[in-house]
Scaffold this active site. Structure first.
Site, mmCIF file in Angstrom:
data_model
loop_
_atom_site.group_PDB
_atom_site.id
_atom_site.type_symbol
_atom_site.label_atom_id
_atom_site.label_comp_id
_atom_site.label_asym_id
_atom_site.label_seq_id
_atom_site.Cartn_x
_atom_site.Cartn_y
_atom_site.Cartn_z
ATOM 1 N N ARG A 79 -9.525 0.755 9.064
ATOM 2 C CA ARG A 79 -9.133 -0.618 9.401
ATOM 3 C C ARG A 79 -10.234 -1.354 10.144
ATOM 4 O O ARG A 79 -10.055 -2.515 10.499
ATOM 5 C CB ARG A 79 -7.880 -0.591 10.277
ATOM 6 C CG ARG A 79 -6.583 -0.834 9.513
ATOM 7 C CD ARG A 79 -5.446 -0.684 10.485
ATOM 8 N NE ARG A 79 -4.249 -1.371 10.161
ATOM 9 C CZ ARG A 79 -3.185 -0.816 9.589
ATOM 10 N NH1 ARG A 79 -3.220 0.435 9.190
ATOM 11 N NH2 ARG A 79 -2.100 -1.514 9.408
ATOM 12 N N ARG A 113 -0.546 -9.206 13.338
ATOM 13 C CA ARG A 113 -1.078 -8.158 12.448
ATOM 14 C C ARG A 113 -1.930 -8.775 11.334
ATOM 15 O O ARG A 113 -2.957 -8.203 10.949
ATOM 16 C CB ARG A 113 0.082 -7.320 11.873
ATOM 17 C CG ARG A 113 0.675 -6.392 12.930
ATOM 18 C CD ARG A 113 2.073 -5.922 12.591
ATOM 19 N NE ARG A 113 2.141 -5.118 11.397
ATOM 20 C CZ ARG A 113 3.270 -4.902 10.715
ATOM 21 N NH1 ARG A 113 4.411 -5.440 11.122
ATOM 22 N NH2 ARG A 113 3.253 -4.151 9.652
ATOM 23 N N LYS A 145 0.834 -1.215 0.000
ATOM 24 C CA LYS A 145 0.000 0.000 0.000
ATOM 25 C C LYS A 145 0.862 1.257 0.000
ATOM 26 O O LYS A 145 0.623 2.187 -0.766
ATOM 27 C CB LYS A 145 -0.932 0.030 1.235
ATOM 28 C CG LYS A 145 -1.877 -1.152 1.339
ATOM 29 C CD LYS A 145 -2.865 -1.001 2.498
ATOM 30 C CE LYS A 145 -2.242 -0.998 3.875
ATOM 31 N NZ LYS A 145 -1.619 -2.269 4.276
ATOM 32 N N ARG A 169 11.981 -6.360 5.215
ATOM 33 C CA ARG A 169 12.011 -4.993 4.668
ATOM 34 C C ARG A 169 12.712 -4.008 5.607
ATOM 35 O O ARG A 169 12.708 -4.166 6.825
ATOM 36 C CB ARG A 169 10.607 -4.510 4.313
ATOM 37 C CG ARG A 169 9.710 -4.234 5.480
ATOM 38 C CD ARG A 169 8.300 -3.872 5.007
ATOM 39 N NE ARG A 169 7.419 -3.617 6.125
ATOM 40 C CZ ARG A 169 6.134 -3.314 6.020
ATOM 41 N NH1 ARG A 169 5.563 -3.209 4.831
ATOM 42 N NH2 ARG A 169 5.412 -3.101 7.092
ATOM 43 N N ARG A 182 11.259 -1.335 11.055
ATOM 44 C CA ARG A 182 10.162 -1.009 11.957
ATOM 45 C C ARG A 182 10.149 -1.961 13.149
ATOM 46 O O ARG A 182 10.401 -3.149 12.991
ATOM 47 C CB ARG A 182 8.832 -1.110 11.213
ATOM 48 C CG ARG A 182 8.530 0.119 10.404
ATOM 49 C CD ARG A 182 7.337 -0.045 9.525
ATOM 50 N NE ARG A 182 6.168 -0.635 10.177
ATOM 51 C CZ ARG A 182 4.966 -0.709 9.612
ATOM 52 N NH1 ARG A 182 4.794 -0.217 8.394
ATOM 53 N NH2 ARG A 182 3.967 -1.258 10.241
HETATM 54 P P1 AMP Z 1 0.873 0.369 9.202
HETATM 55 O O1 AMP Z 1 2.086 1.223 9.030
HETATM 56 O O2 AMP Z 1 -0.289 0.800 8.363
HETATM 57 O O3 AMP Z 1 1.173 -1.108 9.032
HETATM 58 O O4 AMP Z 1 0.384 0.573 10.722
HETATM 59 C C1 AMP Z 1 1.228 0.221 11.798
HETATM 60 C C2 AMP Z 1 0.401 0.035 13.059
HETATM 61 O O5 AMP Z 1 -0.236 1.279 13.398
HETATM 62 C C3 AMP Z 1 -0.737 -0.969 12.975
HETATM 63 O O6 AMP Z 1 -0.323 -2.307 13.195
HETATM 64 C C4 AMP Z 1 -1.658 -0.467 14.083
HETATM 65 O O7 AMP Z 1 -1.159 -0.804 15.361
HETATM 66 C C5 AMP Z 1 -1.541 1.048 13.928
HETATM 67 N N1 AMP Z 1 -2.530 1.608 12.993
HETATM 68 C C6 AMP Z 1 -2.286 2.210 11.795
HETATM 69 N N2 AMP Z 1 -3.433 2.614 11.216
HETATM 70 C C7 AMP Z 1 -4.427 2.246 12.057
HETATM 71 C C8 AMP Z 1 -5.860 2.356 12.012
HETATM 72 N N3 AMP Z 1 -6.481 2.924 10.955
HETATM 73 N N4 AMP Z 1 -6.558 1.858 13.065
HETATM 74 C C9 AMP Z 1 -5.953 1.304 14.112
HETATM 75 N N5 AMP Z 1 -4.620 1.147 14.229
HETATM 76 C C10 AMP Z 1 -3.857 1.613 13.199
#
Ligand code: AMP
Length: 216
Positions: free
Chosen positions: A88, A172, A13, A127, A161
């Site tokens: 989400r 996740r 994404k 990554r 990360r």
């Molecule tokens: P990402 O970088 O999109 O993989 O997000 C990393 C982490 O941030 C996720 O595993 C969640 O813990 C949190 N997170 C990001 N976006 C959301 C969302 N829309 N709702 C809830 N938690 C989020």
């Protein structure tokens, strides 16, 4: 044009959002990036989010909805945005519809990036990014041309990360299937959902997305 890229962690994404941002003059809204910035700054939101993120759980809906509502209000979003990592949950999807309706805005496309779980584990655990410019690399699939030197900026510091570990990735993915995938029928019902094959090469995925947007 307002677009959502929806898919499991590691589906690509962020990579595709950055490409769309340049090609279509849209703003990438990555809630994961916003939360990581909040954690780094030590803000109240960052303190609440950190342990949840490290464990692979979602941050509560009320915090996420107000974060994105404030961001969409900024003038740079008026010409269009790509949501990457939001919504989400179904509650977030419904809240997004309400906030867009209030502003007289609408969603043009929701693009599902489909990738099998086993592929995602390999993609995510390998990554890393350049600490200076953010260019993305992978231990197996995309190494810098010169080992230890960023192709884009010549930087020599890289970072991973905190939540990109094999154990957290499993949580996740489970969270994605339990809480995020149920949004797909919501957008299907609105007739704006299109799927692309996220297992194709990066350029082919971009082409598929462009075809969807061209027809939107
Ligand atoms: P990402 O970088 O999109 O993989 O997000 C990393 C982490 O941030 C996720 O595993 C969640 O813990 C949190 N997170 C990001 N976006 C959301 C969302 N829309 N709702 C809830 N938690 C989020």
């Amino acid at each position: 044009m307002n677009v959502i890229l929806l898919g499991p962690p590691g589906a690509g994404k962020g990579t595709q959002a950055k490409r769309l941002e340049k090609r279509h003059n849209l703003i990438q809204l990555s809630t994961g990036d916003m939360l990581r910035a909040a954690v780094a700054s030590g803000s109240e939101l960052g303190k609440k989010a950190k342990s949840l993120m490290d464990a692979g759980h979602l941050v509560p809906d009320d915090l996420m909805i107000s974060l994105i509502a404030d961001r969409i209000d900024q003038p740079d979003c008026a010409d269009g945005f790509i949501l990457d990592g939001f919504p989400r949950t179904t509650a977030q999807a419904e809240a997004l519809d309400e906030m867009l309706a209030e502003k007289g805005m609408k969603l043009h496309s929701v693009i599902e990036m489909k990738v099998e779980d086993e592929i995602l584990v390999d993609r995510i655990t390998g990554r890393y990014t350049c600490a200076n410019c953010g260019a993305g690399y992978h231990d197996s699939f995309q190494r810098p041309k010169v080992a230890g030197v960023c192709d884009a900026c010549g930087g020599t510091e890289f970072k991973r990360r905190a939540d990109d570990t094999a154990e957290t990735v499993r949580t996740r993915l489970a969270t994605y299937h339990a809480q995020t995938a149920p949004i797909l029928p919501y957008y299907q019902g609105k007739g704006i959902l299109k799927a692309v094959d996220g297992m194709a090469g990066i350029d082919q995925v971009t082409d598929q997305i462009e075809r969807v947007l061209g027809a939107a």
